[in-house]
Design an enzyme around this catalytic site. Structure first.
Site, PDB file in Angstrom:
ATOM      1  CB  SER A   1       1.447  -5.407  -6.047  1.00 21.11           C
ATOM      2  OG  SER A   1       0.931  -6.538  -5.433  1.00 21.11           O
ATOM      3  CG  ASN A   2      -3.659  -6.674  -5.170  1.00 18.52           C
ATOM      4  OD1 ASN A   2      -3.697  -7.307  -4.165  1.00 18.52           O
ATOM      5  ND2 ASN A   2      -3.669  -6.985  -6.487  1.00 18.52           N
TER       6      ASN A   2
END
Ligand code: CTP
Length: 208
Positions: A21-22
């Site tokens: 993810s980020n």
């Protein structure tokens, strides 16, 4: 007007307990949704996993992966006037998510990643009867990269933010952006709470 707004990160599963993810918090997208509601618009919010309450009055569609966001956008833009893609969509996903938890038994482990579909770029000319607002998260050559994205992704407007400053932009309550248009001079909004920037952006969308 009817706004479709995407917000937050996506999660690309590796196995049942891990994902890629980020750092996106969703704060900018949620602030835009809030500002659009405040201005009297209908808002559909397509959100990745975030720790935020949706603004009262929005129609929320929760998604997790980039593929799910792709499907939701294509389904929900049919009726909209403005699409704001503020989500930080993952650019790559594991080629195959393992159904079982991957065991730690190798010294070195590499993950096979394949690109996700680019949602903005995938919207066909025929589909685009609405205003398309993209975002560009950059750490360097902000103007050059943002203008390139504006053209490559066929946007009407692109909101560029420099994500190299850890106190501004991603995860922060404040942002500083430059808005580039298909035609016309860019507009810089100096560091301000995301809510203020969101109100400004909604006004721009109303008047383009
Ligand atoms: N975007 C999208 N679909 C993707 C990736 C990004 O629609 N699979 C959208 C984002 O929501 C944003 C814009 O494209 O509005 C630019 O995203 P950004 O992450 O800045 O750029 P990328 O296209 O991912 O390019 P790069 O990572 O190389 O900067």
């Amino acid at each position: 007007m009817r706004f479709v707004i995407t917000a937050g990160p996506t999660r690309e599963p590796i196995d049942p307990v891990r994902y890629i993810s980020n750092r996106s918090s969703g704060k900018m997208g949620y602030a835009i949704a809030d500002a659009a509601i405040e201005a009297g618009h209908d808002v559909v919010l397509i959100s990745g996993p975030v720790n935020l309450d949706p603004p009262r009055g929005v129609q929320l569609t929760s998604i997790s992966t980039a593929d799910e966001m792709y499907d939701a956008v294509h389904r929900l833009v049919r009726e909209c006037d403005v699409l704001v893609m503020s989500a930080a969509v993952a650019d790559y996903k594991p080629a195959k998510a393992s159904a079982r938890k991957i065991k730690k038994n190798e010294k070195h482990w590499s993950l096979d990643l394949i690109p996700t579909s680019d949602i903005l770029a995938s919207l066909s000319k025929r589909e685009r009867h609405f205003l398309v607002v993209g975002f560009a998260a950059e750490t360097n050559d902000v103007e050059e990269n943002a203008k390139k994205k504006l053209r490559a992704k066929n946007c009407d407007i692109i909101v560029a933010n420099d994500v190299s400053d850890p106190n501004c932009g991603m995860e922060s309550d404040e942002n500083e952006v430059t808005i580039f248009f298909k035609s016309g001079a860019p507009k810089k909004i100096s560091r301000a709470p995301k809510k203020i920037i969101a109100r400004e952006l909604v006004k721009i969308c109303e008047n383009v």
